[in-house]
Design a protein around this motif. Structure first.
Motif, short mmCIF file in Angstrom:
data_model
loop_
_atom_site.label_atom_id
_atom_site.label_comp_id
_atom_site.label_asym_id
_atom_site.label_seq_id
_atom_site.Cartn_x
_atom_site.Cartn_y
_atom_site.Cartn_z
N LYS A 197 0.84 -1.19 0.00
CA LYS A 197 0.00 0.00 0.00
C LYS A 197 0.87 1.24 0.00
O LYS A 197 2.00 1.22 0.49
CB LYS A 197 -0.90 0.00 1.23
CG LYS A 197 -1.86 -1.17 1.22
CD LYS A 197 -2.85 -1.08 2.34
CE LYS A 197 -3.65 -2.35 2.26
NZ LYS A 197 -4.94 -2.32 2.73
N PRO B 132 2.25 4.79 1.14
CA PRO B 132 2.41 5.39 2.47
C PRO B 132 1.30 6.40 2.75
O PRO B 132 0.66 6.92 1.84
CB PRO B 132 3.76 6.09 2.40
CG PRO B 132 4.47 5.50 1.23
CD PRO B 132 3.42 5.00 0.30
N GLY B 133 1.09 6.68 4.02
CA GLY B 133 0.02 7.56 4.45
C GLY B 133 0.09 8.94 3.83
O GLY B 133 -0.92 9.50 3.40
N PHE B 134 1.30 9.53 3.76
CA PHE B 134 1.40 10.88 3.22
C PHE B 134 1.02 10.93 1.75
O PHE B 134 0.53 11.94 1.26
CB PHE B 134 2.80 11.46 3.44
CG PHE B 134 3.87 10.84 2.57
CD1 PHE B 134 4.18 11.38 1.35
CD2 PHE B 134 4.56 9.73 3.01
CE1 PHE B 134 5.16 10.83 0.56
CE2 PHE B 134 5.55 9.17 2.23
CZ PHE B 134 5.85 9.72 0.99
N THR C 185 -1.36 8.89 0.26
CA THR C 185 -2.81 8.77 0.14
C THR C 185 -3.51 10.02 0.68
O THR C 185 -4.58 10.38 0.20
CB THR C 185 -3.32 7.53 0.89
OG1 THR C 185 -2.89 7.59 2.25
CG2 THR C 185 -2.82 6.27 0.24
N GLU C 186 -2.91 10.70 1.65
CA GLU C 186 -3.53 11.90 2.22
C GLU C 186 -3.42 13.11 1.29
O GLU C 186 -4.28 13.97 1.30
CB GLU C 186 -2.89 12.24 3.56
CG GLU C 186 -3.21 11.22 4.64
CD GLU C 186 -2.35 11.40 5.87
OE1 GLU C 186 -1.58 12.38 5.95
OE2 GLU C 186 -2.44 10.54 6.77
N THR C 187 -2.36 13.18 0.51
CA THR C 187 -2.14 14.36 -0.32
C THR C 187 -2.72 14.23 -1.72
O THR C 187 -2.86 15.23 -2.40
CB THR C 187 -0.65 14.68 -0.44
OG1 THR C 187 0.03 13.54 -0.95
CG2 THR C 187 -0.06 15.07 0.90
#
Length: 123
Positions: free
Chosen positions: A53, A55-57, A59-61
């Motif tokens: 998957k 990374p969080g940054f 998917t957030e941006t």
């Protein structure tokens, strides 16, 4: 027959070593990117992480409704076109006229300030 020189023997011995080093560097370098055939083969064989998957940054941006053009498709034509040389010159003349008007208003305000005895601000 004469015996091969020592330089020829050294060169022939270094080619397989060089090839082995380059293959090793390629294999290790393949481990460092997202498109990693060695990692994918290892995951297919049953080892490692299968579902990778973002990374969080990431998917957030990213916008969920972002429309990206597929590869090979040209962007649509823009509704606004660039100015022609004549249009640019006309705009330049308009801006110079507005500048002249603003300078005239500034001079009028300055003379009105002098007439009332107020001193203009320092420049």
């Amino acid at each position: 027959m004469s015996e091969p020189s020592s330089q020829n023997r050294t060169w022939r011995g270094s080619v397989p070593r060089l090839a082995l080093v380059l293959v090793g560097l390629g294999a290790v370098g393949g481990c460092s990117s997202d498109l990693n055939p060695m990692r994918d083969a290892y995951a297919l064989a049953g080892g490692g992480q299968k579902d990778l998957k973002a990374p969080g940054f990431v998917t957030e941006t990213r916008k969920p409704d972002a429309d990206y053009l597929p590869v090979g498709v040209a962007a649509p034509a823009r509704s606004i076109r660039a100015r022609t040389a004549e249009g640019t010159k006309a705009l330049e003349n308009d801006l110079m006229g507005a500048r002249g008007q603003n300078e005239a208003k500034g001079r009028a305000a300055e003379s009105a300030a002098r007439a009332t005895g107020q001193t203009p601000p320092a420049q």
